[in-house]
Design a protein around this motif. Structure first.
Motif, short mmCIF file in Angstrom:
data_model
loop_
_atom_site.label_atom_id
_atom_site.label_comp_id
_atom_site.label_asym_id
_atom_site.label_seq_id
_atom_site.Cartn_x
_atom_site.Cartn_y
_atom_site.Cartn_z
N GLY A 77 45.01 68.91 -6.07
CA GLY A 77 45.36 67.72 -6.83
C GLY A 77 44.81 66.41 -6.31
O GLY A 77 45.14 65.35 -6.83
N ASP A 79 42.45 63.33 -6.02
CA ASP A 79 41.61 62.67 -7.02
C ASP A 79 40.16 62.54 -6.55
O ASP A 79 39.25 62.37 -7.36
CB ASP A 79 42.17 61.29 -7.36
CG ASP A 79 43.54 61.39 -8.01
OD1 ASP A 79 43.64 61.97 -9.10
OD2 ASP A 79 44.52 60.91 -7.41
N GLU A 118 45.12 61.66 -16.79
CA GLU A 118 45.85 62.69 -16.04
C GLU A 118 47.22 62.99 -16.64
O GLU A 118 47.90 63.92 -16.20
CB GLU A 118 46.02 62.25 -14.58
CG GLU A 118 44.71 62.05 -13.84
CD GLU A 118 43.99 63.35 -13.59
OE1 GLU A 118 44.66 64.41 -13.57
OE2 GLU A 118 42.75 63.32 -13.42
#
Length: 211
Positions: A77, A79, A118
Motif C-alpha cells: 500500500g 504510494d 484511491e
C-alpha cells in the motif's frame, strides 16, 4: 509549506533537501495532513512500517534498494518507494512531485479530504474506512457541498434504483456513513433536508443544524 513526517534514520542531509523543495519536516507521527516517509529495514514487514507511519496521504518508503523489497512495499500500500542509493536531492524532488500530484487529485471540504483516485477519506487527519456504497454516497454529496441533493438522485447514483423502492435502503447507507464520518467530531457533516434529501455541510455550520 507542505509538512512531512520523516521516519528515516541516517540521512542527515534529507531535511535540508526537502526544505529546498518547500517541504517542512516534522517529528510527530500524528502530524495532521502530512505526507509520510519511512524506512523499510531489510527484515521489516512493509505493512507494519506503513501502519507505524499512520495515515497519509501520501505514504512513501525508503528501501535498501532490493527490487523484491520495493515490490513488497508497493503491494502493501505504499504510494511510492525510493531506493537508499538515491541522492537526498532526488528523493526530495520525487517526493515533491508525488505530494503535488496527490494534492491536485484530492478534494478538500473543510476538515474533510477525499481522494477520488484511491477512494480514501480523511476527516481532521484521521482515516475513515468506507464501504463502496458509503463512499459513493459521500462522493455524490461532495459534488455540491452545502447544497441539498435529492433522495431520488441518491437512490439512482448510489443504489442503482430508478424508482422509489418503498424501503429505507438509502437511509441505512446514510446512517452508516454518519456513524463513520461524524463519530468523535462535534459538528455532523451529513445533514437531512426534510422532505427532499441530504446535503454535505462544509464544516463551518453550527451543530444544531444537523438532522
Amino acid at each position: 509549506m507542505t509538512s512531512l513526517f520523516l521516519a528515516v534514520p541516517d540521512r542527515p542531509g534529507l531535511p535540508a533537501a526537502l526544505a529546498a523543495r518547500g517541504i517542512a519536516v516534522g517529528k510527530a507521527p500524528d502530524l495532521r495532513d502530512a505526507a509520510r516517509l519511512g524506512w523499510l529495514a531489510p527484515d521489516a514487514m512493509p505493512a507494519a512500517v506503513l501502519a507505524e507511519l499512520g495515515d497519509g496521504p501520501p505514504r512513501a518508503l525508503l528501501t535498501p534498494g532490493d527490487d523484491q523489497a520495493q515490490i513488497a512495499a508497493l503491494d502493501a500500500g505504499a504510494d511510492a518507494v525510493f531506493a537508499a542509493r538515491q541522492s537526498d536531492a532526488l528523493i526530495a524532488a520525487q517526493l515533491a512531485t508525488l505530494i503535488e500530484r496527490c494534492n491536485r487529485a484530492r478534494l478538500t471540504i473543510g476538515e474533510l479530504v477525499i481522494d477520488p483516485v484511491e477512494r480514501r477519506v480523511w476527516r481532521g487527519g484521521r482515516a475513515i474506512d468506507l464501504l463502496p456504497r458509503e463512499y459513493r454516497l459521500l462522493a455524490e454529496l461532495a459534488r455540491c457541498p452545502g447544497r441539498p441533493v435529492s433522495r431520488q438522485h441518491l437512490l439512482e447514483r448510489v443504489c442503482g434504483l430508478a424508482f422509489e423502492p418503498g424501503t429505507n435502503v438509502l437511509e441505512v447507507h446514510v446512517s452508516r456513513l454518519r456513524a463513520k464520518l461524524d463519530r468523535g467530531f462535534p459538528v455532523p457533516l451529513v445533514r437531512t433536508e426534510k422532505g427532499f434529501g441530504y446535503r454535505l455541510a462544509t464544516g463551518v455550520e453550527p451543530a444544531r443544524a444537523s438532522g
